[in-house]
Design a protein around this motif. Structure first.
Motif, PDB file in Angstrom:
ATOM      1  N   PHE A  18      13.243  -5.537 -24.870  1.00  0.00           N
ATOM      2  CA  PHE A  18      12.791  -5.079 -26.185  1.00  0.00           C
ATOM      3  C   PHE A  18      11.832  -3.905 -26.020  1.00  0.00           C
ATOM      4  O   PHE A  18      11.102  -3.825 -25.031  1.00  0.00           O
ATOM      5  CB  PHE A  18      12.075  -6.206 -26.936  1.00  0.00           C
ATOM      6  CG  PHE A  18      12.972  -7.302 -27.409  1.00  0.00           C
ATOM      7  CD1 PHE A  18      13.806  -7.113 -28.490  1.00  0.00           C
ATOM      8  CD2 PHE A  18      12.979  -8.531 -26.771  1.00  0.00           C
ATOM      9  CE1 PHE A  18      14.628  -8.127 -28.937  1.00  0.00           C
ATOM     10  CE2 PHE A  18      13.798  -9.554 -27.197  1.00  0.00           C
ATOM     11  CZ  PHE A  18      14.632  -9.345 -28.286  1.00  0.00           C
ATOM     12  N   LYS A  24       8.022  -4.023 -30.283  1.00  0.00           N
ATOM     13  CA  LYS A  24       8.630  -5.321 -30.598  1.00  0.00           C
ATOM     14  C   LYS A  24       8.012  -6.409 -29.725  1.00  0.00           C
ATOM     15  O   LYS A  24       7.712  -7.509 -30.204  1.00  0.00           O
ATOM     16  CB  LYS A  24      10.151  -5.241 -30.388  1.00  0.00           C
ATOM     17  CG  LYS A  24      10.879  -6.531 -30.631  1.00  0.00           C
ATOM     18  CD  LYS A  24      10.941  -6.856 -32.093  1.00  0.00           C
ATOM     19  CE  LYS A  24      11.862  -8.063 -32.315  1.00  0.00           C
ATOM     20  NZ  LYS A  24      11.851  -8.482 -33.702  1.00  0.00           N
ATOM     21  N   GLN A  25       7.797  -6.109 -28.441  1.00  0.00           N
ATOM     22  CA  GLN A  25       7.154  -7.066 -27.553  1.00  0.00           C
ATOM     23  C   GLN A  25       5.760  -7.432 -28.076  1.00  0.00           C
ATOM     24  O   GLN A  25       5.377  -8.611 -28.083  1.00  0.00           O
ATOM     25  CB  GLN A  25       7.025  -6.502 -26.136  1.00  0.00           C
ATOM     26  CG  GLN A  25       8.320  -6.373 -25.387  1.00  0.00           C
ATOM     27  CD  GLN A  25       8.120  -5.786 -23.996  1.00  0.00           C
ATOM     28  OE1 GLN A  25       7.046  -5.893 -23.405  1.00  0.00           O
ATOM     29  NE2 GLN A  25       9.157  -5.163 -23.473  1.00  0.00           N
TER      30      GLN A  25
END
Length: 88
Positions: free
Chosen positions: A9, A13-14
């Motif tokens: 990702f 997003k992480q």
């Protein structure tokens, strides 16, 4: 359907996933207040932004220094939860 690995990702997003992880919230709280209650997702997200010195998770894409800080934060979290060996 193949599940994606966390590292696949994008960094923003992480960061969003981590902010919503109760275990990360506990880790973030321990970094800031040492003892006491866990953070909620909003406080954990703010912890990430402050730690990485960014205004938005999107800044992790364009700012290599912030991206490196985030990666080190993930390493510290993984060590804290026992997924990897402690740093020496």
């Amino acid at each position: 359907m193949t599940s994606r690995k966390f590292d696949d990702f994008p960094l923003p997003k992480q960061a969003g996933i981590l902010a919503n992880d109760p275990q990360f919230q506990q880790f973030a709280a321990a970094q800031v207040i040492k003892e006491g209650p866990t953070f909620n997702n909003s406080a954990a997200a703010e912890f990430i932004r402050r730690h990485c010195d960014v205004k938005s998770r999107r800044d992790l894409i364009a700012n290599p220094e912030a991206a490196e800080k985030f990666k080190r934060l993930r390493t510290d979290f993984d060590a804290w939860r026992g997924v990897i060996a402690e740093k020496r």
